[in-house]
Design an enzyme around this catalytic site. Structure first.
Site, PDB file in Angstrom:
ATOM      1  N   GLY A   1       1.179 -10.879  -0.345  1.00 23.87           N
ATOM      2  CA  GLY A   1       0.641 -10.935   0.995  1.00 23.87           C
ATOM      3  C   GLY A   1      -0.869 -11.064   1.078  1.00 23.87           C
ATOM      4  O   GLY A   1      -1.516 -11.744   0.291  1.00 23.87           O
ATOM      5  N   ILE A   2      -1.440 -10.390   2.089  1.00 20.72           N
ATOM      6  CA  ILE A   2      -2.882 -10.457   2.323  1.00 20.72           C
ATOM      7  C   ILE A   2      -3.649  -9.944   1.106  1.00 20.72           C
ATOM      8  O   ILE A   2      -4.665 -10.528   0.715  1.00 20.72           O
ATOM      9  CB  ILE A   2      -3.255  -9.654   3.588  1.00 20.72           C
ATOM     10  CG1 ILE A   2      -2.701 -10.332   4.844  1.00 20.72           C
ATOM     11  CG2 ILE A   2      -4.773  -9.511   3.703  1.00 20.72           C
ATOM     12  CD1 ILE A   2      -2.882  -9.528   6.119  1.00 20.72           C
ATOM     13  N   GLY A   3      -3.187  -8.858   0.507  1.00 17.72           N
ATOM     14  CA  GLY A   3      -3.882  -8.292  -0.645  1.00 17.72           C
ATOM     15  C   GLY A   3      -3.976  -9.257  -1.805  1.00 17.72           C
ATOM     16  O   GLY A   3      -5.033  -9.375  -2.451  1.00 17.72           O
TER      17      GLY A   3
ATOM     18  N   THR B   1      -6.311  -2.794  -3.214  1.00 19.32           N
ATOM     19  CA  THR B   1      -5.052  -2.055  -3.215  1.00 19.32           C
ATOM     20  C   THR B   1      -3.958  -2.886  -2.546  1.00 19.32           C
ATOM     21  O   THR B   1      -4.222  -3.718  -1.676  1.00 19.32           O
ATOM     22  CB  THR B   1      -5.199  -0.701  -2.500  1.00 19.32           C
ATOM     23  OG1 THR B   1      -5.503  -0.917  -1.110  1.00 19.32           O
ATOM     24  CG2 THR B   1      -6.290   0.131  -3.147  1.00 19.32           C
ATOM     25  N   GLY B   2      -2.741  -2.663  -2.989  1.00 20.49           N
ATOM     26  CA  GLY B   2      -1.616  -3.418  -2.445  1.00 20.49           C
ATOM     27  C   GLY B   2      -1.792  -4.909  -2.624  1.00 20.49           C
ATOM     28  O   GLY B   2      -1.562  -5.699  -1.701  1.00 20.49           O
ATOM     29  N   SER B   3      -2.165  -5.323  -3.820  1.00 19.56           N
ATOM     30  CA  SER B   3      -2.523  -6.728  -4.041  1.00 19.56           C
ATOM     31  C   SER B   3      -1.485  -7.512  -4.840  1.00 19.56           C
ATOM     32  O   SER B   3      -1.806  -8.553  -5.414  1.00 19.56           O
ATOM     33  CB  SER B   3      -3.886  -6.818  -4.734  1.00 19.56           C
ATOM     34  OG  SER B   3      -3.996  -5.930  -5.825  1.00 19.56           O
ATOM     35  N   THR B   4      -0.248  -7.036  -4.867  1.00 21.59           N
ATOM     36  CA  THR B   4       0.797  -7.792  -5.566  1.00 21.59           C
ATOM     37  C   THR B   4       1.432  -8.849  -4.678  1.00 21.59           C
ATOM     38  O   THR B   4       2.239  -9.650  -5.140  1.00 21.59           O
ATOM     39  CB  THR B   4       1.894  -6.850  -6.095  1.00 21.59           C
ATOM     40  OG1 THR B   4       2.461  -6.122  -5.005  1.00 21.59           O
ATOM     41  CG2 THR B   4       1.335  -5.875  -7.130  1.00 21.59           C
TER      42      THR B   4
ATOM     43  N   TYR C   1       1.904   3.223  13.729  1.00 22.24           N
ATOM     44  CA  TYR C   1       1.129   2.249  12.965  1.00 22.24           C
ATOM     45  C   TYR C   1      -0.219   2.010  13.640  1.00 22.24           C
ATOM     46  O   TYR C   1      -1.274   2.037  12.987  1.00 22.24           O
ATOM     47  CB  TYR C   1       1.905   0.938  12.856  1.00 22.24           C
ATOM     48  CG  TYR C   1       1.131  -0.210  12.259  1.00 22.24           C
ATOM     49  CD1 TYR C   1       0.902  -0.281  10.885  1.00 22.24           C
ATOM     50  CD2 TYR C   1       0.626  -1.233  13.066  1.00 22.24           C
ATOM     51  CE1 TYR C   1       0.197  -1.336  10.334  1.00 22.24           C
ATOM     52  CE2 TYR C   1      -0.075  -2.302  12.517  1.00 22.24           C
ATOM     53  CZ  TYR C   1      -0.292  -2.345  11.155  1.00 22.24           C
ATOM     54  OH  TYR C   1      -0.989  -3.390  10.606  1.00 22.24           O
TER      55      TYR C   1
ATOM     56  N   SER D   1      -6.300  -3.619  11.754  1.00 21.92           N
ATOM     57  CA  SER D   1      -5.408  -4.510  12.491  1.00 21.92           C
ATOM     58  C   SER D   1      -5.842  -4.583  13.939  1.00 21.92           C
ATOM     59  O   SER D   1      -6.482  -3.647  14.461  1.00 21.92           O
ATOM     60  CB  SER D   1      -3.969  -3.990  12.421  1.00 21.92           C
ATOM     61  OG  SER D   1      -3.125  -4.663  13.343  1.00 21.92           O
TER      62      SER D   1
END
Length: 264
Positions: free
Chosen positions: A18-20, A13-16, A154, A141
């Site tokens: 950065g880390i993803g 998820t969120g892989s467009t 966060y 994190s």
């Protein structure tokens, strides 16, 4: 050690970016069929093109959807009914003083950072248990252990991820399924420049200088003494998703550069 994931399907998820994106690239390089997720179809398509250029022949599929909402998760699961590997990477962060954080922001952070992984694990983990093989990784994190004063909401959401991850791991006893969390420290991922600029209060200076100042002032226990790269974090995640990591379960794997001062 050669990590080979041919025949396995992964959702990051969120892989467009950065880390993803780095995790998705690492899994694709290891031979996995990787579903790329983001809120917009255009960004998903661009990420697939970029990852494909780095991993020729990789099988990449689009899985757009806002996994910060129940409807978005349902849409992703409908398009991708089963996976062998689930990496709950999508998350949000923003510096904000505690007394200025309204209920709506607490709810938004919990929905995106915690409930997205809860919903996806609820959808995919039964299939993994039935197949007697699977990997679930929550990207938490170091802020889960050292709650940052500049963004308490966060930190709380990241601590909650550790609890969910360990609780789900307890459900895998005696199976070939593992559930772990990975704890990055400060990482030069997408969006971090805006974050650092906001933390600096617009005081000027280059982004490298601001990053160095952030580590020195707000993460002084760092042994790395710099921001990690997204690839350094992704390496740990790819290992946790591998067949070789079969004895690593219920763990909180730290890639935070030694910020957390503990021997355990």
């Amino acid at each position: 050690m050669h990590i080979e994931l041919g025949g396995k399907t992964a959702l990051v998820t969120g892989s467009t970016g950065g880390i993803g994106k780095a995790i998705a690239t690492g899994l694709a390089a290891a031979g996995a069929r990787v579903a790329i997720n983001g809120r917009g179809a255009e960004r998903v398509a661009a990420a697939i093109e970029a990852i494909g250029a780095r991993c020729p022949g990789a099988e990449l599929i689009a899985a757009p959807g806002d996994i910060g909402t129940a409807d978005g998760v349902a849409a992703v699961v409908a398009a991708l009914p089963a996976v062998d590997i689930l990496v709950n990477n999508a998350g949000i962060f923003a510096p904000q003083g505690f007394f200025d954080i309204p209920d709506s922001e607490w709810t938004r952070f919990f929905e995106v950072n915690v409930l997205s992984g809860v919903r996806l694990a609820r959808a995919y983990m039964p299939g993994m248990l039935a197949a007697n093989w699977g990997r679930i990784v929550f990207i938490s994190s170091e802020s889960a252990l050292h709650i940052p004063a500049e963004m308490i909401h966060y930190g709380v959401s990241k601590t909650a991820q550790l609890a969910v991850s360990r609780g789900l791991a307890e459900l895998t006893a005696g199976t070939g399924v593992t559930v772990n969390s990975v704890l990055p420290g400060p990482t030069r991922s997408d969006g971090v420049e805006d974050f650092l600029t906001a933390m600096a209060g617009g005081g000027g200076g280059g982004i490298d200088d601001i990053a160095a100042g952030f580590v020195k002032q707000l993460r002084p226990t760092s042994l790395l003494q710099r921001f990690a790269t997204v690839e350094e974090v992704a390496n740990m995640v790819v290992y946790a998703c591998s067949k070789q990591a079969s004895a690593t379960n219920g763990a909180a794997l730290r890639v935070e550069g030694g910020i957390v001062r503990t021997i355990a």
